[in-house]
Design a protein around this motif. Structure first.
Motif, short mmCIF file in Angstrom:
data_model
loop_
_atom_site.label_atom_id
_atom_site.label_comp_id
_atom_site.label_asym_id
_atom_site.label_seq_id
_atom_site.Cartn_x
_atom_site.Cartn_y
_atom_site.Cartn_z
N ASP A 52 0.84 -1.19 0.00
CA ASP A 52 0.00 0.00 0.00
C ASP A 52 0.88 1.24 0.00
N ILE A 53 0.36 2.31 -0.61
CA ILE A 53 1.10 3.57 -0.61
C ILE A 53 0.90 4.25 0.74
N THR A 54 1.91 4.13 1.58
CA THR A 54 1.93 4.77 2.89
C THR A 54 3.24 5.54 3.01
N PRO A 55 3.33 6.48 3.91
CA PRO A 55 4.60 7.21 4.08
C PRO A 55 5.78 6.27 4.34
N ARG A 56 5.57 5.26 5.14
CA ARG A 56 6.65 4.31 5.44
C ARG A 56 7.12 3.56 4.19
N ASN A 57 6.16 3.11 3.38
CA ASN A 57 6.51 2.38 2.16
C ASN A 57 7.14 3.29 1.11
N ILE A 58 6.72 4.54 1.06
CA ILE A 58 7.33 5.50 0.14
C ILE A 58 8.79 5.72 0.51
N GLU A 59 9.08 5.83 1.78
CA GLU A 59 10.47 6.00 2.23
C GLU A 59 11.30 4.77 1.89
N TRP A 60 10.72 3.60 2.07
CA TRP A 60 11.41 2.35 1.70
C TRP A 60 11.73 2.36 0.21
N ALA A 61 10.77 2.76 -0.61
CA ALA A 61 10.96 2.78 -2.06
C ALA A 61 12.00 3.82 -2.47
N LYS A 62 12.03 4.96 -1.80
CA LYS A 62 13.03 5.98 -2.10
C LYS A 62 14.43 5.44 -1.84
N ARG A 63 14.59 4.75 -0.71
CA ARG A 63 15.91 4.16 -0.40
C ARG A 63 16.28 3.11 -1.44
N LYS A 64 15.31 2.29 -1.83
CA LYS A 64 15.56 1.23 -2.81
C LYS A 64 15.97 1.85 -4.16
N LEU A 65 15.31 2.93 -4.56
CA LEU A 65 15.66 3.60 -5.81
C LEU A 65 17.05 4.24 -5.73
N GLU A 66 17.39 4.79 -4.57
CA GLU A 66 18.72 5.38 -4.40
C GLU A 66 19.81 4.32 -4.53
N GLN A 67 19.55 3.14 -4.00
CA GLN A 67 20.54 2.06 -4.02
C GLN A 67 20.62 1.36 -5.37
N GLU A 68 19.47 1.11 -5.99
CA GLU A 68 19.42 0.26 -7.18
C GLU A 68 19.09 1.00 -8.47
N GLY A 69 18.64 2.24 -8.35
CA GLY A 69 18.23 2.98 -9.54
C GLY A 69 16.94 2.41 -10.11
N PRO A 70 16.63 2.77 -11.37
CA PRO A 70 15.39 2.30 -11.99
C PRO A 70 15.29 0.78 -12.08
N ALA A 71 16.41 0.08 -12.01
CA ALA A 71 16.38 -1.40 -12.06
C ALA A 71 15.63 -1.98 -10.86
N ALA A 72 15.45 -1.18 -9.81
CA ALA A 72 14.70 -1.66 -8.64
C ALA A 72 13.30 -2.11 -9.05
N LEU A 73 12.70 -1.39 -9.99
CA LEU A 73 11.36 -1.76 -10.45
C LEU A 73 11.41 -3.07 -11.22
N ASP A 74 12.39 -3.22 -12.09
CA ASP A 74 12.50 -4.44 -12.89
C ASP A 74 12.74 -5.66 -12.00
N LYS A 75 13.44 -5.49 -10.91
CA LYS A 75 13.70 -6.61 -10.00
C LYS A 75 12.44 -7.08 -9.29
N LEU A 76 11.49 -6.19 -9.13
CA LEU A 76 10.25 -6.55 -8.45
C LEU A 76 9.21 -7.19 -9.37
N LEU A 77 9.32 -6.89 -10.65
CA LEU A 77 8.35 -7.42 -11.60
C LEU A 77 8.84 -8.76 -12.15
N PRO A 78 7.90 -9.60 -12.53
CA PRO A 78 8.29 -10.91 -13.08
C PRO A 78 9.06 -10.78 -14.38
#
Length: 68
Positions: free
Chosen positions: A42-68
């Motif tokens: 769910d889109i919550t402040p906590r999850n948005i912060e998690w996603a920001k950190r993930k994007l900082e670490q992995e870049g746009p590939a973070a999305l590709d890693k989550l999708l099949p």
């Protein structure tokens, strides 16, 4: 007496989506909201912060890693 088809429950190879069609990115910017939704969260402040950190670490590939 009903008859069953044992092969009906197994996926057919001709109905399998090729990997090249599964990627959702279109070359556009990946937002933290995109990452949260791709993770099935769910889109919550906590999850948005998690996603920001993930994007900082992995870049746009973070999305590709989550999708099949």
């Amino acid at each position: 007496m009903p008859t069953s088809e044992p092969d009906a429950s197994r996926p057919s190879r001709d109905r399998t989506t090729p990997d090249r069609l599964l990627h959702a990115r279109t070359g556009t910017e990946v937002s933290p909201e995109d990452v949260v939704l791709a993770a099935g969260r769910d889109i919550t402040p906590r999850n948005i912060e998690w996603a920001k950190r993930k994007l900082e670490q992995e870049g746009p590939a973070a999305l590709d890693k989550l999708l099949p």
